[in-house]
Design an enzyme around this catalytic site. Structure first.
Site, mmCIF file in Angstrom:
data_model
loop_
_atom_site.group_PDB
_atom_site.id
_atom_site.type_symbol
_atom_site.label_atom_id
_atom_site.label_comp_id
_atom_site.label_asym_id
_atom_site.label_seq_id
_atom_site.Cartn_x
_atom_site.Cartn_y
_atom_site.Cartn_z
ATOM 1 N N GLU A 76 0.885 -1.035 -0.003
ATOM 2 C CA GLU A 76 -0.211 0.084 0.129
ATOM 3 C C GLU A 76 0.796 1.157 -0.024
ATOM 4 O O GLU A 76 1.734 1.213 0.564
ATOM 5 C CB GLU A 76 -0.851 -0.080 1.207
ATOM 6 C CG GLU A 76 -1.897 -1.101 1.192
ATOM 7 C CD GLU A 76 -2.475 -1.395 2.497
ATOM 8 O OE1 GLU A 76 -1.509 -1.359 3.727
ATOM 9 O OE2 GLU A 76 -3.379 -2.222 2.550
ATOM 10 N N TYR A 118 7.553 1.828 -8.244
ATOM 11 C CA TYR A 118 6.749 0.381 -8.276
ATOM 12 C C TYR A 118 6.256 0.232 -9.764
ATOM 13 O O TYR A 118 6.342 -0.801 -10.437
ATOM 14 C CB TYR A 118 5.712 0.612 -7.449
ATOM 15 C CG TYR A 118 5.798 0.706 -5.989
ATOM 16 C CD1 TYR A 118 6.993 0.077 -5.223
ATOM 17 C CD2 TYR A 118 5.227 1.568 -5.079
ATOM 18 C CE1 TYR A 118 7.457 0.137 -4.025
ATOM 19 C CE2 TYR A 118 5.569 1.689 -3.890
ATOM 20 C CZ TYR A 118 6.706 0.879 -3.159
ATOM 21 O OH TYR A 118 6.977 1.383 -1.995
HETATM 22 C C1 LIG Z 1 10.638 5.417 -2.209
HETATM 23 C C2 LIG Z 1 12.214 5.350 -2.066
HETATM 24 C C3 LIG Z 1 12.329 4.018 -1.112
HETATM 25 C C4 LIG Z 1 12.864 5.287 -3.437
HETATM 26 O O1 LIG Z 1 14.394 5.031 -2.936
HETATM 27 P P1 LIG Z 1 15.420 5.621 -4.148
HETATM 28 O O2 LIG Z 1 16.654 4.949 -3.448
HETATM 29 O O3 LIG Z 1 15.338 6.820 -4.294
HETATM 30 O O4 LIG Z 1 15.058 4.554 -5.278
HETATM 31 P P2 LIG Z 1 15.788 4.682 -6.613
HETATM 32 O O5 LIG Z 1 16.922 5.322 -6.524
HETATM 33 O O6 LIG Z 1 16.057 3.011 -7.032
HETATM 34 O O7 LIG Z 1 14.677 5.054 -7.776
HETATM 35 C C5 LIG Z 1 14.222 6.498 -7.658
HETATM 36 C C6 LIG Z 1 14.474 7.241 -8.754
HETATM 37 O O8 LIG Z 1 15.927 7.621 -8.941
HETATM 38 C C7 LIG Z 1 16.168 7.193 -10.359
HETATM 39 N N1 LIG Z 1 17.816 6.595 -10.291
HETATM 40 C C8 LIG Z 1 18.111 5.775 -10.028
HETATM 41 N N2 LIG Z 1 19.426 5.597 -9.801
HETATM 42 C C9 LIG Z 1 19.946 6.884 -10.294
HETATM 43 C C10 LIG Z 1 20.946 7.470 -10.638
HETATM 44 N N3 LIG Z 1 22.204 6.892 -10.605
HETATM 45 N N4 LIG Z 1 21.029 8.979 -11.037
HETATM 46 C C11 LIG Z 1 20.101 9.538 -10.945
HETATM 47 N N5 LIG Z 1 18.761 9.011 -10.871
HETATM 48 C C12 LIG Z 1 18.662 7.609 -10.555
HETATM 49 C C13 LIG Z 1 15.359 6.165 -10.706
HETATM 50 O O9 LIG Z 1 15.385 6.003 -12.148
HETATM 51 C C14 LIG Z 1 14.213 6.499 -10.229
HETATM 52 O O10 LIG Z 1 13.552 7.609 -11.022
HETATM 53 P P3 LIG Z 1 11.955 7.498 -11.229
HETATM 54 O O11 LIG Z 1 11.090 7.876 -9.739
HETATM 55 O O12 LIG Z 1 11.770 8.587 -12.011
HETATM 56 O O13 LIG Z 1 11.434 6.225 -11.687
HETATM 57 C C15 LIG Z 1 12.481 6.772 -1.272
HETATM 58 O O14 LIG Z 1 12.175 7.980 -1.676
HETATM 59 C C16 LIG Z 1 11.849 6.837 0.214
HETATM 60 O O15 LIG Z 1 12.564 6.511 0.751
HETATM 61 N N6 LIG Z 1 10.779 7.476 0.161
HETATM 62 C C17 LIG Z 1 10.372 8.054 1.586
HETATM 63 C C18 LIG Z 1 9.732 6.668 2.326
HETATM 64 C C19 LIG Z 1 8.573 6.230 1.421
HETATM 65 O O16 LIG Z 1 7.978 6.789 0.892
HETATM 66 N N7 LIG Z 1 8.653 4.807 1.266
HETATM 67 C C20 LIG Z 1 7.841 4.070 0.404
HETATM 68 C C21 LIG Z 1 6.277 3.770 1.286
HETATM 69 S S1 LIG Z 1 5.149 2.694 0.119
#
Ligand SMILES: CC(C)(COP(=O)(O)OP(=O)(O)OC[C@H]1O[C@@H](n2cnc3c(N)ncnc32)[C@H](O)[C@@H]1OP(=O)(O)O)[C@@H](O)C(=O)NCCC(=O)NCCS
Length: 150
Positions: free
Chosen positions: A101, A113
């Site tokens: 969720e 996702y």
């Molecule tokens: C959701 C969450 C876990 C994502 O973590 P993250 O480590 O940033 O995820 P990723 O890096 O794998 O991917 C995020 C984005 O970064 C991009 N990305 C990945 N590697 C990259 C890089 N080397 N350089 C630039 N961008 C990059 C991805 O393409 C992705 O882009 P998109 O969102 O446009 O698809 C993080 O934002 C978070 O902790 N949020 C707060 C808690 C939360 O909301 N959790 C989910 C609850 S359901």
């Protein structure tokens, strides 16, 4: 970039609780993580210089997984850590389907996702209001996402 995804045991419950508190606006105590990790759950984490920077907590019953929570420290986001954690869970042969969720306004999580193949299955109205009794904040709906290997 590739990341080393490690199994997290109950001794990392405090680190998980601290990181959770930095990433969400509610509190999950270390004791909660500890109890989950001795129950039907497992967790995976990524460390940078021995500091936990991201983790995923999963409830696994038979071949189904529910992602209970998932977060990456703010200054380590957008580097692929979240994707590495999710893929590590999805690639496990014992897991055939997965659901979670997410707040309908959580754009970074939803984008991730959907990019990894999760499909929107439904909406729980005002879900996050019922999670935070008495909160005066806005009360977004929860979107249910599912992922299936079939
Ligand atoms: C959701 C969450 C876990 C994502 O973590 P993250 O480590 O940033 O995820 P990723 O890096 O794998 O991917 C995020 C984005 O970064 C991009 N990305 C990945 N590697 C990259 C890089 N080397 N350089 C630039 N961008 C990059 C991805 O393409 C992705 O882009 P998109 O969102 O446009 O698809 C993080 O934002 C978070 O902790 N949020 C707060 C808690 C939360 O909301 N959790 C989910 C609850 S359901």
């Amino acid at each position: 970039m590739t990341f080393d995804v490690r199994d997290l045991e109950a001794d990392k419950a405090l680190d998980m609780a601290r990181l959770y508190g930095q990433c969400f606006d509610n509190v999950w105590e270390a004791s909660f993580f500890e109890s989950k990790l001795t129950d039907s759950c497992f967790a995976k984490g990524i460390f940078v210089k021995e500091e936990l920077v991201g983790f995923i907590l999963v409830q696994n019953i038979e071949d189904e997984a529910e992602i209970l929570t998932f977060c990456v420290r703010e200054n380590h986001r957008k580097q692929g850590i979240g994707e590495s954690l999710l893929l590590d869970v999805l690639k496990q042969s014992k897991i055939l389907s997965c659901f979670l969720e997410v707040r309908c306004n959580n754009k970074p999580a939803i984008a991730l996702y959907e990019r990894l193949g999760f499909k929107k299955k439904g909406v729980r109205k005002g879900y996050y209001q019922s999670q935070r009794q008495g909160s005066q904040n806005s009360t977004p709906d929860a979107i249910i996402y599912t992922y299936s290997k079939n």
